[in-house]
Each structure stands twice: as structure tokens, then as C-alpha cells.
Design an enzyme around this catalytic site. Sequence first.
Site, PDB file in Angstrom:
ATOM      1  N   ARG A 195     -10.535 -10.809  -1.508  1.00  0.00           N
ATOM      2  CA  ARG A 195     -11.302 -11.694  -2.385  1.00  0.00           C
ATOM      3  C   ARG A 195     -10.692 -13.086  -2.448  1.00  0.00           C
ATOM      4  NH1 ARG A 195     -10.501  -7.639  -7.370  1.00  0.00           N
ATOM      5  NH2 ARG A 195     -10.581  -6.224  -5.596  1.00  0.00           N
ATOM      6  N   LYS A 239       0.852  -1.190   0.000  1.00  0.00           N
ATOM      7  CA  LYS A 239       0.000   0.000   0.000  1.00  0.00           C
ATOM      8  C   LYS A 239       0.890   1.243   0.000  1.00  0.00           C
ATOM      9  CE  LYS A 239      -4.192  -1.713   2.071  1.00  0.00           C
ATOM     10  NZ  LYS A 239      -4.975  -1.544   0.842  1.00  0.00           N
TER      11      LYS A 239
HETATM   12  N1  BES Z   1      -8.748  -3.684   2.452  1.00  0.00           N
HETATM   13  C1  BES Z   1      -8.633  -3.066   1.194  1.00  0.00           C
HETATM   14  C2  BES Z   1      -9.844  -2.202   0.835  1.00  0.00           C
HETATM   15  C3  BES Z   1     -10.099  -1.004   1.692  1.00  0.00           C
HETATM   16  C4  BES Z   1      -9.690   0.240   1.265  1.00  0.00           C
HETATM   17  C5  BES Z   1     -10.819  -1.097   2.860  1.00  0.00           C
HETATM   18  C6  BES Z   1      -9.961   1.367   2.020  1.00  0.00           C
HETATM   19  C7  BES Z   1     -11.087   0.021   3.624  1.00  0.00           C
HETATM   20  C8  BES Z   1     -10.676   1.264   3.193  1.00  0.00           C
HETATM   21  C9  BES Z   1      -8.476  -4.116   0.104  1.00  0.00           C
HETATM   22  O1  BES Z   1      -7.821  -5.275   0.481  1.00  0.00           O
HETATM   23  C10 BES Z   1      -7.688  -3.489  -0.982  1.00  0.00           C
HETATM   24  O2  BES Z   1      -6.538  -3.231  -0.767  1.00  0.00           O
HETATM   25  N2  BES Z   1      -8.295  -3.271  -2.134  1.00  0.00           N
HETATM   26  C11 BES Z   1      -7.634  -2.681  -3.234  1.00  0.00           C
HETATM   27  C12 BES Z   1      -7.958  -3.489  -4.453  1.00  0.00           C
HETATM   28  C13 BES Z   1      -7.139  -3.118  -5.647  1.00  0.00           C
HETATM   29  C14 BES Z   1      -5.705  -3.551  -5.435  1.00  0.00           C
HETATM   30  C15 BES Z   1      -7.736  -3.757  -6.861  1.00  0.00           C
HETATM   31  C16 BES Z   1      -8.158  -1.252  -3.372  1.00  0.00           C
HETATM   32  O3  BES Z   1      -9.342  -1.048  -3.139  1.00  0.00           O
HETATM   33  O4  BES Z   1      -7.365  -0.368  -3.642  1.00  0.00           O
HETATM   34 MN    MN Z   2      -5.691  -5.082   0.261  1.00  0.00          MN
END
Ligand code: BES
Ligand code: MN
Length: 489
Positions: free
Chosen positions: A346, A271
Site C-alpha cells: 500500500r 514474515k
Molecule cells: N504481499 C503480502 C500479501 C500477501 C499474502 C500476498 C499472502 C499473497 C499471499 C502483503 O505485503 C502483506 O504482507 N500483507 C500483510 C498486511 C498486514 C501486515 C497488515 C498481510 O496480509 O498479512
Molecule cells: Mn508484505
Amino acid sequence: MKFSAIETALLDWSGDALAVGLFEDSVELTGELAQLDEKLAGTLQELIDETEFTGKANSSAVTRVGGGSAIRKIILVGLGKADSAKSDHWRRAAAAAARKAKQQKCQTLGLSFPLLNDDPAATAEAIVEGIELAMHKDTRFKSESDDKGGLERVELLGLAGQEGAIDRALKICSGVILARELVAAPANAITPITLAQEAEAIANEYGLDIEILEKEDCEKLGMGAFLGVAQASDLPPKFVHLTYKPAGTPRKKLAIVGKGLTFDSGGLNLKPYGSGIETMKIDMGGAAATFGAAKAIAQLQPDVEVHFISAITENMISGRAMRPGDILTASNGKTIEVNNTDAEGRLTLADALVFADKLGVDAIVDLATLTGACVIALGEEISGLWSPEDDLADAILSAAESAGEKFWRMPLEEGYFEGMKSLVADMKNTGPRPGGAITAALFLKEFVKETPWVHLDIAGSVWTDKDNGYNSKGATGHGVRTLVNWVLA
Ligand code: BES
Ligand code: MN
Ligand code: ZN
């Protein structure tokens, strides 16, 4: 805090603060209220005039009552228009009354509200939920509690006989509060090990069945997607399956599946700065809602069998970490090219859904803090809902409406699956950025074959930075009350 439902008339009540609920645009003082105003030497009318109180939903006003009276403060709270009465207006008004009373250092609060849809039980339930949830303050991680004083006694005027409704509301709130506390706890307190222990504690306290699959058990079941995510962590993954079985033959069988990432670093597609990595303890919000619902349902004892499932792990980095480009095989045999290790939820849900699908239940609902894209689409108060089944989608939407939780149905646009096609495997785990919450839902759909299914993306709503109604800054426990209503329906 003790709640009671009492017969006492408005005029005869004594205590620190008396809260009166009024409809919008009908704040003329008639009947009992006119008598109360007279008794209080015009204080009520003066408060309405001075604050231009109109009874709008989410509005309130408070004033001190002159010397010698049996009450110290009078609080007015708005319920919105009488012809568009919603249980959430009662919850929010009761919450506002409790907050005002607490600010004014009151220990006893009496509430006199009109009936919600002519239903005394629904009225009592909404008031108790609003107050119990508004007054919950989490000081577990403070060396000294900064939550001093507070309400001790809350009395619901004119609702005598509603002890059952109060009791029901408190059971539901205990589940919401558990979910909030699980989400608010940092990732060094709620780990895969301790979250599984929390589930065990619920099972032991309320007599639910529990099965915890260890890593080896998951390997035997071929849960390669879940284990791929788990492989970089120094902590063992835990696959939790809690079951509530009613005494007689169940009227229906349901499964609730929650995303249980106790921390999401993003893995090797880490991240970036600004993406909220420091808030990713909330990534088990789906599991928290699932276990919160389990706690409430175990106490409410409906004639419904309910399975509560979470594949719990952390998404970490290490020399053992899943690499971008790795191919995983899920427990239904489908292969996944992991083009982004940050789309880990997922992957864990894939194996959890395959597991739930084999239970022979009538419906599966999953809850997940799945995508930032859903937060961009719907904001922080509304969760996304996807389902191929209209009846099931409607059932969840109506459960949510009476819970006062907001969901919006989104499309399962099959054509978007194109973006997830992989050259080497059955699918990739992420598609293009546009429609990211939809492709996430389409991915999950690949892992449910037999059972009507609904997916709820709660990424925005598990946490709030505002004091709003009965939610205070922090974890909201979002989802629990919708789940409970859905199971009970
Ligand atoms: N846990 C995150 C999603 C999330 C984002 C939850 C902000 C709460 C607040 C999830 O695992 C994630 O990282 N999703 C990515 C997916 C992308 C890599 C396709 C996202 O949403 O950026
Ligand atoms: Mn994630
Ligand atoms: Zn995540």
C-alpha cells in the site's frame, strides 16, 4: 501449435483426436452426431453409456476408435446446461479436450462445439484461449524440458472465417502467458532492474512510450512512501510508466496500476515462519498483470489511451531498512506512520496512485497482491474488488465475467478507517487484523483525489496449487483478460 478455423463437417474430419462438445442432459445423439456414431460402429454411444457421461461442465471422456478409421480417439467434453451458457464453460471444455488429446499422444485435434450464444467469434475465441492457456508449460528454469510431444495442429470445425477471432485470442493469451512467466520467475531473476527491462522490451517491440523514473526522479517527486519501502534493498527502485496511445483521438483514457514487489520479506516486521515468505516472488502479480495487459493491448490496438504504471522494488531488511514506527511522507503530502513494514504494498501503491491521479484519465484500476486477509475472506480463486463508483465496479465485474475471472465486490466501510488513525501522523499503514483487506483499500483511497478508481486485491488468485480448467499448477496470469476486456469495452 497452429490453430485454424475450417469448414469441414464432423463426418469428414480426419486427424488424431476429435473432440465433441455436448450440453448437459442433452447427450442423445441426433443429426450429424448420430451419423458419426454409425460411422464409428456405435463407439460414441458406448462411450456415453460406459462413462455415464451427462455433459456436465468440467466433465470429459475419451476412448480409442477401432481400426481403419480416419480418427484415432474420440473425446467428449461437457459444456454444462444450454440455458446457462458461459464463455468459461467453452474455455474449460476446450482445455479438457486438449489435455486429454495430449495425454493420448495426439498431435492433431479437431473440435466440434455448438455455438456460444450464437456467436461464432466468441466461440472461436473461447476455444482458442482455453487450449492455448492449458497447453502453456513453463520450463525456463529446468535444465531439461520435461514437456515432450504435444499438440501441433488444432482445427475448429464449422468455424470457417473466424481467423480474426483466433488472432485476437492469441494476442490476449500472449499477455496472460507473459504475466504467468513474470510471476513464476524467482526473485533472483525478476528484480526491479529486470522487471523494468521487461517493460522496456514491450515498449520497444510494440512502439509504446516508456518513462522509467530512477530513485532520484522519485525523490524529486516526493515519493517518500515508495522510497521508504525501497531503502533496504541493494537493488535500485524503478518507477515504470508505459503508455499506449491510439492513432486517432482516444475514445477514453485509462490507467492501470500494479503492485510491483519483486520480493516481500516483510521488512523488519519480518514474515514469520509459515506465512509463505518463500512464495513472495509472486508479490509483483499486479505489475505482471499490468504489463501482460500492455502486451495484449499494444497488439490489439484499441482506440483507447492506456497508462500502465508500477512502482517496482523489493521489501528487504538491512541496516538501512525502514524501522517500524518510522514516518513517511507520500507525494501528495500525506504522512504515514509505518506500524508494520510488511504492509509495504500500500505504501508503494500510494505514490503510484498519486502519480496516476495526476494524468487526467477517466478511470484508474489498481491490482495488487495486497493482503492475506483477502485470501482468508474469498479463498484462492476469487479476487476482491473495492470502488466508491458503482458504474466502474460494474464495468470491471462484467469484463471479468466474460473473461471467466472471478471478482467479488467488497465494502469500503469508511468507519473502519478509525483503526488506522495515528497519534503522530495522518494515518498508520495498518489497522487491526479484522477487516484487514478493507482497511488496506481504505488506505489506498487516501491517495486518489480526482479520478474514479477501483482496487483489485489479487493475493489469492495469481497462483494456484491445482490443475484447474485452463490453469495449471503455478502462476495463473489472473487479471490480464479482465483488464483487456475492460479497456476494449
Ligand atoms: N504481499 C503480502 C500479501 C500477501 C499474502 C500476498 C499472502 C499473497 C499471499 C502483503 O505485503 C502483506 O504482507 N500483507 C500483510 C498486511 C498486514 C501486515 C497488515 C498481510 O496480509 O498479512
Ligand atoms: Mn508484505
Ligand atoms: Zn507484499
